[in-house]
Design a protein around this motif. Structure first.
Motif, PDB file in Angstrom:
ATOM      1  N   LEU A 176      -8.222   3.078  -2.351  1.00 41.34           N
ATOM      2  CA  LEU A 176      -6.982   3.807  -2.319  1.00 41.34           C
ATOM      3  C   LEU A 176      -7.268   5.301  -2.391  1.00 41.34           C
ATOM      4  CD1 LEU A 176      -4.602   1.636  -4.561  1.00 41.34           C
ATOM      5  CD2 LEU A 176      -4.373   1.756  -2.071  1.00 41.34           C
ATOM      6  N   LEU A 177      -6.694   6.076  -1.589  1.00 39.96           N
ATOM      7  CA  LEU A 177      -6.989   7.487  -1.664  1.00 39.96           C
ATOM      8  C   LEU A 177      -5.820   8.143  -1.781  1.00 39.96           C
ATOM      9  CD1 LEU A 177      -9.089   7.574   1.744  1.00 39.96           C
ATOM     10  CD2 LEU A 177      -9.863   7.353  -0.673  1.00 39.96           C
ATOM     11  N   PRO A 178      -5.506   8.939  -2.694  1.00 41.95           N
ATOM     12  CA  PRO A 178      -4.286   9.825  -3.339  1.00 41.95           C
ATOM     13  C   PRO A 178      -3.919  10.748  -2.041  1.00 41.95           C
ATOM     14  CG  PRO A 178      -6.255  10.849  -4.296  1.00 41.95           C
ATOM     15  CD  PRO A 178      -6.729   9.721  -3.670  1.00 41.95           C
ATOM     16  N   LEU A 179      -2.382  10.490  -1.931  1.00 44.98           N
ATOM     17  CA  LEU A 179      -2.000  11.199  -1.113  1.00 44.98           C
ATOM     18  C   LEU A 179      -0.643  12.326  -1.815  1.00 44.98           C
ATOM     19  CD1 LEU A 179      -1.013   8.763   1.838  1.00 44.98           C
ATOM     20  CD2 LEU A 179      -2.284  10.777   2.056  1.00 44.98           C
ATOM     21  N   PRO A 180      -0.167  13.283  -1.303  1.00 43.40           N
ATOM     22  CA  PRO A 180       0.741  13.899  -1.825  1.00 43.40           C
ATOM     23  C   PRO A 180       1.926  13.248  -1.935  1.00 43.40           C
ATOM     24  CG  PRO A 180      -0.266  15.524   0.136  1.00 43.40           C
ATOM     25  CD  PRO A 180      -1.021  13.995   0.045  1.00 43.40           C
ATOM     26  N   ASP A 181       2.908  13.609  -2.910  1.00 42.29           N
ATOM     27  CA  ASP A 181       3.886  12.673  -3.474  1.00 42.29           C
ATOM     28  C   ASP A 181       4.985  13.176  -2.230  1.00 42.29           C
ATOM     29  OD1 ASP A 181       2.885  11.957  -5.726  1.00 42.29           O
ATOM     30  OD2 ASP A 181       4.229  13.045  -6.838  1.00 42.29           O
ATOM     31  N   ARG A 182       5.968  12.141  -1.806  1.00 41.76           N
ATOM     32  CA  ARG A 182       6.696  12.356  -0.813  1.00 41.76           C
ATOM     33  C   ARG A 182       8.390  11.738  -1.654  1.00 41.76           C
ATOM     34  NH1 ARG A 182       5.939   9.902   4.743  1.00 41.76           N
ATOM     35  NH2 ARG A 182       4.509  11.365   5.068  1.00 41.76           N
ATOM     36  N   ASP A 183       9.138  12.626  -1.560  1.00 41.71           N
ATOM     37  CA  ASP A 183      10.372  12.247  -2.004  1.00 41.71           C
ATOM     38  C   ASP A 183      10.435  11.880  -3.456  1.00 41.71           C
ATOM     39  OD1 ASP A 183      11.572  12.915   0.509  1.00 41.71           O
ATOM     40  OD2 ASP A 183      11.306  10.912   1.249  1.00 41.71           O
ATOM     41  N   GLY A 184       9.424  12.294  -4.329  1.00 41.09           N
ATOM     42  CA  GLY A 184       9.415  11.970  -5.523  1.00 41.09           C
ATOM     43  C   GLY A 184       8.548  10.754  -5.677  1.00 41.09           C
ATOM     44  N   GLN A 185       7.873  10.267  -4.652  1.00 42.64           N
ATOM     45  CA  GLN A 185       7.277   8.985  -4.846  1.00 42.64           C
ATOM     46  C   GLN A 185       5.645   9.110  -4.750  1.00 42.64           C
ATOM     47  OE1 GLN A 185       8.965   6.529  -1.709  1.00 42.64           O
ATOM     48  NE2 GLN A 185      10.040   5.484  -3.331  1.00 42.64           N
ATOM     49  N   ARG A 186       5.091   8.367  -5.666  1.00 42.92           N
ATOM     50  CA  ARG A 186       3.351   8.733  -5.547  1.00 42.92           C
ATOM     51  C   ARG A 186       2.992   7.541  -4.390  1.00 42.92           C
ATOM     52  NH1 ARG A 186       1.644   9.815 -11.326  1.00 42.92           N
ATOM     53  NH2 ARG A 186       2.885  11.564 -10.809  1.00 42.92           N
ATOM     54  N   ARG A 187       2.187   8.215  -3.844  1.00 37.01           N
ATOM     55  CA  ARG A 187       1.536   7.477  -2.744  1.00 37.01           C
ATOM     56  C   ARG A 187       0.084   7.372  -2.390  1.00 37.01           C
ATOM     57  NH1 ARG A 187       2.957   9.413   2.530  1.00 37.01           N
ATOM     58  NH2 ARG A 187       2.283  11.302   1.718  1.00 37.01           N
ATOM     59  N   ALA A 188      -0.394   6.344  -1.795  1.00 40.00           N
ATOM     60  CA  ALA A 188      -1.877   6.402  -1.554  1.00 40.00           C
ATOM     61  C   ALA A 188      -2.136   5.797  -0.269  1.00 40.00           C
ATOM     62  CB  ALA A 188      -2.604   5.673  -2.706  1.00 40.00           C
ATOM     63  N   ALA A 189      -3.291   6.387   0.357  1.00 38.64           N
ATOM     64  CA  ALA A 189      -3.627   5.727   1.589  1.00 38.64           C
ATOM     65  C   ALA A 189      -4.598   4.509   1.302  1.00 38.64           C
ATOM     66  CB  ALA A 189      -4.459   6.711   2.400  1.00 38.64           C
ATOM     67  N   LEU A 190      -4.288   3.352   2.142  1.00 39.42           N
ATOM     68  CA  LEU A 190      -4.912   2.217   1.829  1.00 39.42           C
ATOM     69  C   LEU A 190      -5.901   1.896   2.957  1.00 39.42           C
ATOM     70  CD1 LEU A 190      -5.084  -0.712   0.562  1.00 39.42           C
ATOM     71  CD2 LEU A 190      -3.225  -1.437   2.296  1.00 39.42           C
ATOM     72  N   VAL A 191      -7.140   1.501   2.694  1.00 35.93           N
ATOM     73  CA  VAL A 191      -8.124   1.152   3.718  1.00 35.93           C
ATOM     74  C   VAL A 191      -8.678  -0.293   2.991  1.00 35.93           C
ATOM     75  CG1 VAL A 191     -10.332   1.407   4.730  1.00 35.93           C
ATOM     76  CG2 VAL A 191      -8.852   3.505   4.050  1.00 35.93           C
ATOM     77  N   TRP A 192      -8.265  -1.297   3.732  1.00 36.21           N
ATOM     78  CA  TRP A 192      -8.672  -2.727   3.182  1.00 36.21           C
ATOM     79  C   TRP A 192      -9.509  -3.390   4.064  1.00 36.21           C
ATOM     80  CZ3 TRP A 192      -3.984  -6.524   2.676  1.00 36.21           C
ATOM     81  CH2 TRP A 192      -4.590  -7.805   1.842  1.00 36.21           C
ATOM     82  N   CYS A 193     -10.634  -3.507   3.790  1.00 43.37           N
ATOM     83  CA  CYS A 193     -11.742  -4.188   4.929  1.00 43.37           C
ATOM     84  C   CYS A 193     -11.895  -5.726   4.545  1.00 43.37           C
ATOM     85  CB  CYS A 193     -13.208  -3.485   4.619  1.00 43.37           C
ATOM     86  SG  CYS A 193     -12.996  -1.682   5.037  1.00 43.37           S
ATOM     87  N   GLN A 194     -11.823  -6.372   5.824  1.00 44.85           N
ATOM     88  CA  GLN A 194     -11.935  -7.856   5.576  1.00 44.85           C
ATOM     89  C   GLN A 194     -12.820  -8.595   6.564  1.00 44.85           C
ATOM     90  OE1 GLN A 194      -9.359 -10.414   3.829  1.00 44.85           O
ATOM     91  NE2 GLN A 194      -9.434  -8.360   2.543  1.00 44.85           N
ATOM     92  N   GLY A 195     -13.752  -9.313   6.351  1.00 50.70           N
ATOM     93  CA  GLY A 195     -14.647 -10.157   7.388  1.00 50.70           C
ATOM     94  C   GLY A 195     -13.791 -10.857   8.248  1.00 50.70           C
ATOM     95  N   GLN A 196     -14.150 -10.569   9.469  1.00 54.07           N
ATOM     96  CA  GLN A 196     -13.080 -11.205  10.663  1.00 54.07           C
ATOM     97  C   GLN A 196     -13.138 -12.478  10.609  1.00 54.07           C
ATOM     98  OE1 GLN A 196     -14.532  -9.615  14.267  1.00 54.07           O
ATOM     99  NE2 GLN A 196     -14.027  -7.514  13.913  1.00 54.07           N
ATOM    100  N   ASP A 197     -14.284 -13.281  10.007  1.00 52.47           N
ATOM    101  CA  ASP A 197     -13.964 -14.622  10.044  1.00 52.47           C
ATOM    102  C   ASP A 197     -12.842 -15.369   8.811  1.00 52.47           C
ATOM    103  OD1 ASP A 197     -15.795 -15.000  12.074  1.00 52.47           O
ATOM    104  OD2 ASP A 197     -17.635 -15.385  10.780  1.00 52.47           O
ATOM    105  N   GLU A 198     -12.700 -14.581   8.063  1.00 58.10           N
ATOM    106  CA  GLU A 198     -11.910 -14.828   6.759  1.00 58.10           C
ATOM    107  C   GLU A 198     -10.453 -13.833   6.820  1.00 58.10           C
ATOM    108  OE1 GLU A 198     -14.910 -15.900   3.310  1.00 58.10           O
ATOM    109  OE2 GLU A 198     -15.221 -13.755   3.922  1.00 58.10           O
TER     110      GLU A 198
END
Length: 426
Positions: free
Chosen positions: A250-272
């Protein structure tokens, strides 16, 4: 021959070259530099060269038409402190559009060894803060479009002031790069033109790239998007969680419309990988379960995009009078978040070498030698970490957890890691 689609995009012509050459008296012949790719790395290189190489004629090529608006591109960029400082030096840093990273929190999800010595939750973790490193921030996060737009505007402004020296070639894809003479390279972008040096800065993603000298398919997917955090979630904290199936960030992003946000990078093995079949509510539940409690409650999730992950790297940056930087030289797993940062350090090193030594071949040898330790340390470390998530060796999670605990317990090691994160290996 395709032409730039905006009247302010200045195409090269023999008149331009003649006019520029005429401004020199023969004692210092101009450097003809071609930059291929107007992404962040290519634009930063072009701006650096425009400022610090006044003897250079710089042509910037990109297949993208100039009028195509890039400011709304939502892809997330994570930059180190060194990259932020470089962009500040170029006066293109969009501070109001970026979220400073004040702390990095790396931990490992169960099952692993637990101990009261590991952290508040008894889990292995490393916490690096800007305050303990005596810097204003460790780095920053912002949307791709908010970075490229000011870089491109700065280039166009500089080009308008020196149209014979700084030449925009938007809307002109490069079809081929050839070298049949040791001191020149030929660029084919509808017509063939000769340059003293070509810098390839076109990146792309692993699945779309031609394979380079070193390649490995990790058989992992990266699911990327954004999540909305609870209002009481800590501000400016980047989280990386090592899970059994891959890293979750989770990487912090600037707030938007008063909401706290984060960028998501979610890595998964392709077999699972079962993410595609989950609803948004199920995705939030799974992610929440894997994150440490200090993140707080996730409120919402955006649609996610999927990208296959792999290593695709050249053994060397330099080939004759052609040099690759950024993703054109190496495409890495996002576990270390260093792809663009490497490219910006490549760009700075190249311009600095050419500024010190106008002999192109000598400068290129300097760059190859100078960039090797940082480049290979990042490639090998990232590749090792990425491969470990496919291993199912007994005791591996425990060993990884002990490594995190050792970093947290040994301040000199943590300072060295923080320095490499912020500035690369120097």
């Amino acid at each position: 021959m395709s032409q730039p689609t905006d009247s302010s995009a200045h195409a090269a012509s023999p008149t331009d070259a003649d006019a520029f050459d005429a401004s020199f008296d023969g004692h210092a012949p101009p450097l003809r530099l071609a930059v291929i790719g107007a992404g962040p790395a290519g634009l930063a290189l072009a701006l650096l060269a425009a400022r610090y190489l006044p003897q250079a004629q710089i042509s910037l090529f990109d297949a993208r038409p100039l009028e195509r608006d890039v400011s709304g591109d939502p892809r997330t960029i994570a930059l180190s402190l060194g990259s932020v400082q470089l962009l500040q030096r170029l006066r293109v840093w969009p501070a109001s559009q970026a979220q400073a990273i004040r702390e990095v929190h790396v931990s490992q999800a169960p099952p692993t060894l637990s101990s009261p010595f590991f952290g508040p939750a008894g889990e292995p973790e490393v916490r690096i803060s800007a305050a303990e490193q005596s810097v204003p921030q460790l780095g920053a996060v912002l949307p791709y479009g908010h970075l490229v737009a000011p870089l491109q505007a700065a280039w166009q402004q500089a080009s308008a002031l020196e149209p014979h020296r700084l030449i925009s070639r938007f809307g002109q894809p490069v079809d081929a790069i050839k070298q049949d003479r040791p001191d020149e390279v030929e660029i084919d972008a509808g017509i063939a033109e000769r340059f003293d040096l070509a810098v390839v800065a076109e990146g792309g993603v692993f699945s779309d790239q031609a394979r380079k000298s070193l390649t490995h398919d990790y058989r992992q997917n990266a699911w990327v998007g954004t999540v909305t955090l609870s209002p009481d979630s800590p501000v400016g904290v980047a989280y990386e969680r090592f899970t059994r199936r891959g890293p979750l960030a989770l990487l912090p992003l600037p707030d938007r419309d008063g909401q706290r946000r984060a960028a998501l990078v979610w890595c998964q093995g392709q077999d699972e990988d079962e993410v595609a079949g989950l609803t948004d509510a199920q995705r939030l539940t799974v992610i929440q379960h894997q994150l440490p409690e200090r993140v707080g409650r996730l409120q919402a999730i955006s649609p996610l995009k999927c990208f296959p992950l792999g290593l695709n790297a050249e053994r060397t940056l330099v080939e004759g009078r052609r040099i690759r930087i950024g993703n054109a030289a190496q495409t890495l797993h996002p576990v270390a978040g260093q792809g663009l940062n490497l490219g910006l350090r490549d760009a700075f090193a190249l311009v600095e070498a050419l500024r010190r030594d106008p002999q192109v071949d000598t400068a290129l040898r300097r760059v190859e030698w100078q960039r090797a330790p940082d480049r290979w340390a990042t490639i090998l470390t990232t590749d090792f970490l990425a491969r470990t998530f496919a291993w199912r060796w007994p005791g591996l999670p425990a060993a990884r957890g002990l490594g995190l605990a050792a970093l947290q317990a040994l301040p000199p090691l943590k300072r060295a890691l923080a320095g490499q994160m912020m500035f690369g290996r120097r």
